[in-house]
Design a protein around this motif. Structure first.
Motif, PDB file in Angstrom:
ATOM      1  N   GLY A  25       0.816  -1.208   0.000  1.00 40.94           N
ATOM      2  CA  GLY A  25       0.000   0.000   0.000  1.00 40.94           C
ATOM      3  C   GLY A  25       0.844   1.249   0.000  1.00 40.94           C
ATOM      4  N   GLU A  26       0.156   2.399   0.056  1.00 37.20           N
ATOM      5  CA  GLU A  26       0.823   3.688   0.087  1.00 37.20           C
ATOM      6  C   GLU A  26       0.208   4.544   1.176  1.00 37.20           C
ATOM      7  N   THR A  27       1.009   5.478   1.716  1.00 35.84           N
ATOM      8  CA  THR A  27       0.525   6.395   2.747  1.00 35.84           C
ATOM      9  C   THR A  27       1.425   7.627   2.705  1.00 35.84           C
ATOM     10  N   SER A  28       1.406   8.429   3.756  1.00 33.61           N
ATOM     11  CA  SER A  28       2.302   9.587   3.839  1.00 33.61           C
ATOM     12  C   SER A  28       2.784   9.730   5.268  1.00 33.61           C
ATOM     13  N   VAL A  29       4.008  10.254   5.411  1.00 31.34           N
ATOM     14  CA  VAL A  29       4.594  10.550   6.712  1.00 31.34           C
ATOM     15  C   VAL A  29       4.961  12.025   6.693  1.00 31.34           C
ATOM     16  N   GLY A  30       4.277  12.801   7.531  1.00 32.84           N
ATOM     17  CA  GLY A  30       4.462  14.237   7.444  1.00 32.84           C
ATOM     18  C   GLY A  30       3.925  14.714   6.112  1.00 32.84           C
ATOM     19  N   ASN A  31       4.749  15.371   5.337  1.00 33.55           N
ATOM     20  CA  ASN A  31       4.335  15.830   4.017  1.00 33.55           C
ATOM     21  C   ASN A  31       5.005  15.042   2.895  1.00 33.55           C
ATOM     22  N   LYS A  32       5.534  13.861   3.238  1.00 31.42           N
ATOM     23  CA  LYS A  32       6.234  13.041   2.254  1.00 31.42           C
ATOM     24  C   LYS A  32       5.475  11.729   2.026  1.00 31.42           C
ATOM     25  N   ALA A  33       5.472  11.277   0.730  1.00 31.71           N
ATOM     26  CA  ALA A  33       4.832  10.014   0.391  1.00 31.71           C
ATOM     27  C   ALA A  33       5.639   8.855   0.965  1.00 31.71           C
ATOM     28  N   ALA A  34       4.931   7.765   1.292  1.00 28.54           N
ATOM     29  CA  ALA A  34       5.585   6.596   1.875  1.00 28.54           C
ATOM     30  C   ALA A  34       4.904   5.334   1.362  1.00 28.54           C
ATOM     31  N   ASP A  35       5.687   4.232   1.328  1.00 25.19           N
ATOM     32  CA  ASP A  35       5.149   2.939   0.935  1.00 25.19           C
ATOM     33  C   ASP A  35       4.930   2.066   2.169  1.00 25.19           C
ATOM     34  N   ILE A  36       4.001   1.127   2.034  1.00 24.71           N
ATOM     35  CA  ILE A  36       3.755   0.148   3.093  1.00 24.71           C
ATOM     36  C   ILE A  36       4.251  -1.202   2.570  1.00 24.71           C
ATOM     37  N   TYR A  37       5.115  -1.859   3.344  1.00 22.63           N
ATOM     38  CA  TYR A  37       5.775  -3.076   2.894  1.00 22.63           C
ATOM     39  C   TYR A  37       5.496  -4.241   3.835  1.00 22.63           C
ATOM     40  N   THR A  38       5.758  -5.453   3.294  1.00 21.64           N
ATOM     41  CA  THR A  38       5.913  -6.646   4.112  1.00 21.64           C
ATOM     42  C   THR A  38       7.388  -7.011   4.084  1.00 21.64           C
ATOM     43  N   LEU A  39       7.997  -7.077   5.275  1.00 21.35           N
ATOM     44  CA  LEU A  39       9.417  -7.392   5.396  1.00 21.35           C
ATOM     45  C   LEU A  39       9.602  -8.728   6.075  1.00 21.35           C
ATOM     46  N   TYR A  40      10.741  -9.378   5.766  1.00 24.47           N
ATOM     47  CA  TYR A  40      11.167 -10.537   6.534  1.00 24.47           C
ATOM     48  C   TYR A  40      12.441 -10.145   7.257  1.00 24.47           C
ATOM     49  N   ILE A  41      12.318 -10.016   8.578  1.00 29.78           N
ATOM     50  CA  ILE A  41      13.434  -9.590   9.415  1.00 29.78           C
ATOM     51  C   ILE A  41      13.868 -10.771  10.262  1.00 29.78           C
ATOM     52  N   ASP A  42      15.080 -11.245  10.036  1.00 30.27           N
ATOM     53  CA  ASP A  42      15.574 -12.435  10.723  1.00 30.27           C
ATOM     54  C   ASP A  42      14.596 -13.592  10.574  1.00 30.27           C
ATOM     55  N   GLY A  43      14.017 -13.710   9.371  1.00 28.76           N
ATOM     56  CA  GLY A  43      13.115 -14.819   9.092  1.00 28.76           C
ATOM     57  C   GLY A  43      11.709 -14.623   9.611  1.00 28.76           C
ATOM     58  N   VAL A  44      11.426 -13.499  10.237  1.00 29.48           N
ATOM     59  CA  VAL A  44      10.097 -13.251  10.794  1.00 29.48           C
ATOM     60  C   VAL A  44       9.352 -12.299   9.875  1.00 29.48           C
ATOM     61  N   LYS A  45       8.144 -12.691   9.505  1.00 25.69           N
ATOM     62  CA  LYS A  45       7.329 -11.866   8.632  1.00 25.69           C
ATOM     63  C   LYS A  45       6.824 -10.657   9.413  1.00 25.69           C
ATOM     64  N   THR A  46       7.105  -9.455   8.890  1.00 23.55           N
ATOM     65  CA  THR A  46       6.690  -8.212   9.547  1.00 23.55           C
ATOM     66  C   THR A  46       5.860  -7.416   8.554  1.00 23.55           C
ATOM     67  N   GLU A  47       4.575  -7.279   8.831  1.00 26.75           N
ATOM     68  CA  GLU A  47       3.655  -6.620   7.904  1.00 26.75           C
ATOM     69  C   GLU A  47       3.408  -5.181   8.333  1.00 26.75           C
TER      70      GLU A  47
END
Length: 854
Positions: free
Chosen positions: A692-714
């Motif tokens: 997905g997409e969103t914004s932080v402050g006045n800047k555009a931002a993306d929403i990701y799914t990450l795998y951190i040390d093998g753990v799914k982080t949505e």
């Protein structure tokens, strides 16, 4: 028995508030320096109406209670000697027993209608009084009628304020709080004003009719001053009227015919029974304790409230106004010829008092300047009963020497309690042109200790203030120890500094300072408003990773305070010396070699580090200092947004570094443009997909799914966009906002590769035997290894020990009709790419990024 003892103890404690043997006289009070209304306390003390506590103190700020107020009123109306003979046979109120210490005083005030009880029949002797309540008592004693003047019922406080202001009953207290508790010294001030006030009586016919709760007064009455045709007229004021003291204290006299105290203040000399017991300055019209503010002298006069005032001509025989402002008696008198000369007398911690004529309110008659200075106790002699004082810094010519203080000095009790080398603020005075300089006031200096983080400078390079423990302090006009700071700033001092402060909070002396210039890593510049002016602020980080903001003034093109072409990630020097244009700091290019003074220096050239560098030195550059620190700069959108500091030598390969050396040519800091994870290879994650997409402050931002040390982080939010399917280094911020940076290393211990097939993985990592994890993220159904769930699978559960076995598990089938196997698989891996490592080629995580079911 216990109840009796409690009553006895309460009686003793109550009596101790006003009856003292050890400090019966004002001159013996140990806290005289804390008394603002010294004249009032001294006069009331001389009349025996109020004194100190058993420990010798007066405690001027202690609240007065109703029983104590009754005692004061009896002492004023009857004299204290007569009041102390009052007796009572019955309890005046249900909560005041006949044997209560103040019962007789309370009974007298009740009968005189000076102090009433409450509707429930109680008196509440320990309850405190407000300023209005106490002033109402004094007005009643002067003869004012509560009924006629409407001191009761709705709006009574306004009527009390109107009458009391008209006769000056609260004069001397510009901050009179009518609804606040009245303190002991405030009670003395108002009582002294009452002694000097004129008594009144009423003339006229009044008929009072009371029906139920209503009272109707028919007719009118007006308060008239009581005439004094007796010999006491002139004891207080020679006006033909009866002042309160002229009737009740005929032996009390005040002389105000051009008297002055040792400082030159217009003063009142008091005598009792023909013995003079004190000369006390009148209340000034204006008092200043800080330097006057304004663009010029005329503007300062306006801000001081003196515009349209005139100077009295003290010597009318000369041409032009001849006016002398006295400084500490006769120490350094100033000649004043016009109003605009007055602001120059003001300074931080210097008291300037302006007195005006009693009859011509806009005519300035006297100006008195009082300067205090910090000194140290030299010696306390218990045999000779003297205290000698010395300068803190002997060469300081702004501090004058004073003669030893003996037991006849009012402040001997204060000074004799100190020990050698204690710091004390004293006010010197020279009472006559040929006399010695003596101590006219003294109190122990207060202190603040801690890290000195900032020094503010004037445009001429002199120190203007310092910041200690995050608190900014301005300097007192007379100060010591700050001259050494003129050469630079004091930041991150190795030892805590100590400030000695005067009663107004100005810094008088500083100890344990380290001068010099410090470094910071530049990130960017922004503008802000300071005191209504647009200034430029350089922001960055110090070498410990703390954010730094440096106000360099209104002109960012001034190369005398800011180097041209500053670049992000470069180490610069900064100090307060030379700052200007509303700036607080000056930034300079850091020295690149060890100078003759042996100061620390910087190598900003940018050295590419290798893992083969020695653990003790960088070849051709030098040895690491003990406790060397590696400073990693994370850069985002062209600015440094994170700094990580790690102590000790770090293994870094392929990254550019800048070096900071100490005076011994040892490397103390290694500043690296790159994340700490780039160097150590521990914080690497895989971005599975963008959700997905969103914004932080006045800047555009993306929403990701990450795998951190093998753990799914949505639901990971990041302003770093377009990273789906890539490996990144990551730093978690507030509110689940991450800083992500693409990671592409292929030679570090932690290396990554994407877009691989099972065949290329098997070919490239032939020696791999230790597979830690497998992530499946592809569209497939009915598989034992369900890729649609994108779960982390422990390969040991499937007895898969190599890439080849993984390939077989995903693509081969013992059942030719089984369509659940994958025909095409795309893979990303995290592996050890360090060819010199014994684990070279070992895969840590394998990610199935795309797959097609057969």
């Amino acid at each position: 028995m216990k109840k009796f003892l409690s009553l006895a103890l309460a009686l003793v404690m109550a009596l101790s508030l006003f009856t003292v043997a050890s400090a019966a006289e004002y001159k013996d009070l140990t806290d005289k320096d804390e008394i603002t209304y010294s004249e009032a306390v001294a006069v009331l003390n001389k009349l025996g109406i109020i004194s100190g506590y058993e420990d010798g103190s007066f405690k001027p700020d202690t609240a007065l209670n109703r029983a104590q107020a009754a005692k004061i009123m009896c002492g004023l109306l009857l004299t204290q000697a007569t009041a102390d003979k009052l007796t009572v046979s019955a309890a005046p109120f249900k909560d005041v027993a006949a044997d209560y210490w103040a019962a007789a005083y309370i009974s007298y005030c009740k009968n005189a209608k000076i102090l009433d009880g409450y509707s429930d029949g109680t008196f509440r002797p320990t309850a405190t009084l407000t300023g209005y309540q106490f002033v109402k008592m004094l007005l009643t004693a002067l003869g004012y009628s509560s009924e006629t003047e409407k001191f009761t019922g709705s709006g009574w406080t306004l009527n009390v304020a109107k009458v009391s202001n008209g006769i000056g009953l609260t004069n001397g207290n510009d901050e009179f709080g009518g609804n606040s508790e009245v303190t002991r010294e405030e009670a003395c001030l108002y009582a002294l004003n009452m002694l000097k006030a004129t008594q009144v009586t009423y003339d006229g016919t009044t008929v009072s009719v009371t029906t139920g709760d209503a009272q109707v007064i028919v007719g009118s009455q007006k308060a008239y001053k009581v005439e004094n045709n007796g010999s006491s007229d002139g004891n207080i004021k020679d006006d033909g009227y009866m002042q309160f003291a002229e009737e009740h204290f005929g032996a009390l006299k005040i002389s105000n015919s051009n008297d002055s105290d040792d400082f030159g203040r217009p003063s009142n000399s008091w005598s009792y029974k023909n013995v003079t017991f004190g000369t006390y300055a009148k209340q000034p019209t204006f008092t200043y304790t800080a330097a006057a503010s304004g663009d010029d002298a005329a503007d300062k006069v306006k801000n001081m409230g003196l515009k349209n005032y005139k100077l009295a001509d003290q010597d009318s025989d000369t041409d032009g106004v001849q006016f002398t402002a006295y400084t500490n008696g006769r120490l350094d008198d100033k000649s004043i010829t016009k109003l605009t000369d007055i602001p120059a007398l003001t300074a931080n911690g210097t008291v300037v008092e302006v007195y005006t004529d009693d009859d011509t309110a806009d005519l300035i008659t006297d100006i008195v300047v009082v300067k205090s200075q910090l000194m140290q106790v030299n010696r306390v002699s218990t045999t000779a009963k003297t205290v000698s004082l010395k300068k803190v810094e002997s060469e300081n010519t702004n501090v004058v020497s004073v003669v030893a203080v003996d037991e006849d000095n009012d402040y001997y009790p204060v000074l004799s309690q100190l020990k050698a080398d204690d710091y004390v603020v004293i006010t010197p005075v020279k009472a006559s042109a040929s006399g010695d300089v003596e101590v006219a006031a003294a109190y122990k200096a207060t202190t603040d200790s801690g890290a000195l983080s900032k020094v503010s400078m004037k445009t001429n390079g002199d120190v203007n203030g310092v910041t200690l423990n995050g608190t900014a302090y301005k300097l007192s006009a007379i100060n010591d120890g700050f001259a050494d700071l003129n050469a630079g700033s004091v930041v991150n001092a190795s030892k805590d500094s100590t400030l000695y402060l005067d009663k107004y909070g100005y810094a008088m002396y500083i100890t344990d300072v380290t001068t010099g210039t410090d470094f910071f890593i530049y990130s960017s510049m922004y503008n802000t408003l300071v005191d209504g002016k647009l200034v430029h602020v350089a922001q960055g980080y110090d070498l410990e990773g703390n954010a730094v903001s440096l106000n360099i003034g209104t002109n960012d093109e001034d190369t005398s305070v800011l180097p041209a072409g500053m670049t992000m990630g470069t180490i610069y020097a900064y100090s307060t010396s030379g700052s200007k244009n509303n700036g607080e700091y000056k930034i300079t290019t850091a020295e690149s070699t060890n100078d003759s003074d042996g100061r620390k220096y910087v190598d900003n050239t940018g050295l590419t580090l290798t893992q083969n560098a020695s653990a003790t030195n960088i070849p051709s550059k030098g040895y690491y200092a003990s406790g060397v620190k590696f400073v990693y700069l994370s850069v985002n959108d062209g600015e440094i947004d994170k700094v990580t500091v790690r102590e000790g030598v770090q293994k870094v390969s392929g990254l550019s570094a800048k070096l900071v050396f100490n005076k011994d040519d040892e490397i103390t800091y290694v500043v690296i443009t790159g994340d700490a994870e780039d160097a150590t290879g521990t914080n690497v994650a895989f971005v599975s997909k963008k959700t997905g997409e969103t914004s932080v402050g006045n800047k555009a931002a993306d929403i990701y799914t990450l795998y951190i040390d093998g753990v799914k982080t949505e639901g990971v939010i990041s302003k770093n966009q377009g990273l789906a399917g890539q490996f990144v280094t990551y730093a978690a911020g507030d509110d689940n906002v991450y800083t992500l940076k693409a990671y592409t290393s292929s030679t570090n211990t932690t290396s990554v590769a994407t877009g691989l097939t099972l065949d290329t993985v098997a070919d490239q990592f032939v020696g791999t035997r230790y597979l830690v994890g497998l992530v499946q993220d592809a569209q497939s159904q009915d598989m034992d290894l369900n890729v649609s769930k994108a779960e982390v699978i422990d390969l040991t559960d499937y007895n898969l020990g190599s890439i080849g076995e993984i390939k077989d598990a995903l693509t081969s089938s013992d059942d030719p009709g089984n369509d659940s196997k994958l025909t095409e698989v795309e893979i990303a891996v995290i592996y050890n790419g360090n060819s010199s490592s014994s684990s070279f080629g070992q895969v840590s995580y394998l990610f199935v990024t795309d797959a097609t079911a057969r």
